[in-house]
Design an enzyme around this catalytic site. Structure first.
Site, PDB file in Angstrom:
ATOM      1  N   LYS A   1     142.553  17.283  67.345  1.00  0.00           N
ATOM      2  CA  LYS A   1     141.903  16.118  67.780  1.00  0.00           C
ATOM      3  C   LYS A   1     141.980  14.992  66.463  1.00  0.00           C
ATOM      4  O   LYS A   1     142.503  15.417  65.450  1.00  0.00           O
ATOM      5  CB  LYS A   1     140.382  15.906  67.929  1.00  0.00           C
ATOM      6  CG  LYS A   1     139.556  16.499  66.612  1.00  0.00           C
ATOM      7  CD  LYS A   1     138.310  16.884  67.192  1.00  0.00           C
ATOM      8  CE  LYS A   1     137.422  17.466  65.913  1.00  0.00           C
ATOM      9  NZ  LYS A   1     136.114  18.130  66.315  1.00  0.00           N
TER      10      LYS A   1
ATOM     11  N   TYR B   1     139.433  -7.070  40.930  1.00  0.00           N
ATOM     12  CA  TYR B   1     138.083  -7.836  41.576  1.00  0.00           C
ATOM     13  C   TYR B   1     136.971  -7.366  40.889  1.00  0.00           C
ATOM     14  O   TYR B   1     136.747  -6.211  40.204  1.00  0.00           O
ATOM     15  CB  TYR B   1     138.004  -7.340  42.849  1.00  0.00           C
ATOM     16  CG  TYR B   1     139.091  -7.802  43.961  1.00  0.00           C
ATOM     17  CD1 TYR B   1     139.160  -9.252  44.210  1.00  0.00           C
ATOM     18  CD2 TYR B   1     139.966  -7.089  44.620  1.00  0.00           C
ATOM     19  CE1 TYR B   1     140.134  -9.945  45.151  1.00  0.00           C
ATOM     20  CE2 TYR B   1     140.847  -7.806  45.413  1.00  0.00           C
ATOM     21  CZ  TYR B   1     140.958  -9.172  45.763  1.00  0.00           C
ATOM     22  OH  TYR B   1     141.892  -9.595  46.666  1.00  0.00           O
TER      23      TYR B   1
HETATM   24  C1  PLP Z   1     135.931  19.224  65.605  1.00  0.00           C
HETATM   25  C2  PLP Z   1     135.527  20.177  66.481  1.00  0.00           C
HETATM   26  C3  PLP Z   1     135.873  21.418  66.058  1.00  0.00           C
HETATM   27  C4  PLP Z   1     136.681  22.069  64.748  1.00  0.00           C
HETATM   28  O1  PLP Z   1     135.700  21.997  63.702  1.00  0.00           O
HETATM   29  P1  PLP Z   1     136.066  22.194  62.294  1.00  0.00           P
HETATM   30  O2  PLP Z   1     135.036  22.173  61.493  1.00  0.00           O
HETATM   31  O3  PLP Z   1     137.079  21.096  61.822  1.00  0.00           O
HETATM   32  O4  PLP Z   1     136.649  23.438  62.237  1.00  0.00           O
HETATM   33  C5  PLP Z   1     135.751  22.890  66.633  1.00  0.00           C
HETATM   34  N1  PLP Z   1     134.932  22.528  68.074  1.00  0.00           N
HETATM   35  C6  PLP Z   1     134.374  21.286  68.574  1.00  0.00           C
HETATM   36  C7  PLP Z   1     133.490  21.020  69.742  1.00  0.00           C
HETATM   37  C8  PLP Z   1     134.698  20.191  67.539  1.00  0.00           C
HETATM   38  O5  PLP Z   1     134.339  18.871  68.099  1.00  0.00           O
END
Ligand code: PLP
Length: 348
Positions: free
Chosen positions: A40, A243
């Site tokens: 994702k 800055y």
């Molecule tokens: C993002 C996510 C994962 C992966 O989690 P990590 O901590 O990055 O391994 C797994 N399951 C769901 C439902 C997620 O939203």
């Protein structure tokens, strides 16, 4: 005061696909059962098409994305074959896409899709998924492709939530005989046999984030961020830099201005705190991180001239380190990585 312009003006992000594949293999071995690849948010900023293609070539059969749009793009990149689960589910009306599996996050979605998808059971996260009081409302014989739940506290091995969620999920699984199940995220894989399932869902650990905060990191680092020095200038004691005049030279100093800033996901919260590396040696960040530029004190590095590349991530500086310094987590450092870096991939 001397100033010279550099020839190279682009920062370079190098993604090590071989390291990501090695991490997936290590996680699979540690899980003792298959692991999906969670890709994702463009594989946490590293490039979902490239990462998933490398993982699929190594034998990964399951992927997870957050949205329908991410799923369609990934399907186009991967072609037919691997399963792609869409964690956020499908928007209403998009239920006919057989190439992707929606995660069914509510009773309404589960009933609307008649079990054609991944049933998300909430065992303690209270975010998405059917809470336990709704499990009995599913019709007898309801048989989704996969059952899943998500751990809220897997990165804290001693947290009571872990055992509670594993227990609730085991009870849920008993209601769906023969349906495979998916439990652990990255950190969950390291919680022991009670957290094993038919399919783990690691994301962050694939990309080198430590699944065991506070302990040695078993994962290989998967990226390197290098930014070119645009100018080096000599400043007299008392000279303010950047800055807010937030840093003032205490001695005759050489200041290097580097082409990366908070618009590239190098957080402004790192101002005055982080360091880079040059030839493996630390180079302190000075003053404020600005939108496109960051300044470093290179007084003790006579070898640094315009065109030199400073390592912002790599050579022992991890996304977890930057996250800690910036008051966030490595996950957010990765997903914020900028769009204007020149990206290059080391083959998986
Ligand atoms: C993002 C996510 C994962 C992966 O989690 P990590 O901590 O990055 O391994 C797994 N399951 C769901 C439902 C997620 O939203």
């Amino acid at each position: 005061m001397t100033a010279a312009m550099a020839a190279t003006t682009e920062a370079v992000l190098t993604v090590d696909l071989a390291a990501i594949v090695a991490n997936w293999r290590l996680l699979t071995a540690r899980h003792g059962a298959p692991c999906a690849g969670v890709v994702k948010a463009d594989a946490y900023g590293l490039g979902a098409a490239r990462v998933a293609t490398a993982l699929a070539a190594a034998g990964c059969r399951d992927f997870f994305v957050a949205t329908l749009g991410e799923g369609l793009a990934l399907r186009a990149a991967l072609g037919p074959g691997p399963r792609i689960g869409v964690l956020g589910g499908f928007p209403p009306g998009a239920d006919g896409d057989a190439a992707l599996l929606p995660v069914l996050n509510s009773l309404a979605a589960a009933l609307a899709h008649q079990g054609q998808g991944i049933l998300h059971l909430d065992t303690g996260m209270a975010r998405l998924g059917l809470p336990p009081e709704e499990w009995g409302a599913l019709p007898p014989g309801f048989a989704p492709a996969l059952l899943m739940t998500h751990l809220a506290c897997a990165d804290q091995p001693g947290h009571l939530m872990n055992a509670l969620q594993a227990e609730r999920f085991a009870a849920a699984r008993a209601r769906f005989p023969g349906v495979p199940a998916s439990l652990a995220n990255s950190s969950g894989i390291f919680l022991g046999p009670d957290f094993r399932s038919d399919l783990a869902r690691p994301g962050s650990a694939l990309y080198g984030i430590n699944p065991l905060p506070g302990q040695p990191n078993p994962m290989a680092q998967a990226l390197r961020l290098e930014a070119p020095v645009l100018q080096v200038r000599q400043v007299a004691p008392g000279t303010p830099v950047g800055y807010g005049a937030a840093w003032v030279a205490a001695r005759p100093s050489r200041v290097a201005t580097v082409a990366a800033g908070y618009a590239d996901g190098y957080p402004r919260a790192l101002s005055g705190k982080a360091e880079a590396r040059f030839a493996g040696r630390p180079v302190p960040l000075i003053g404020r991180v600005s939108m496109d530029l960051t300044t470093f004190d290179v007084t003790d590095h006579p070898g640094i001239a315009p065109g030199a590349m400073l390592t912002l991530i790599g050579d022992g500086i991890t996304p977890d380190d930057l996250g800690a310094l910036a008051g966030t987590i490595g996950y957010e450092i990765l997903t914020a990585l900028g769009a204007r870096y020149r990206r290059q991939y080391r083959a998986g």
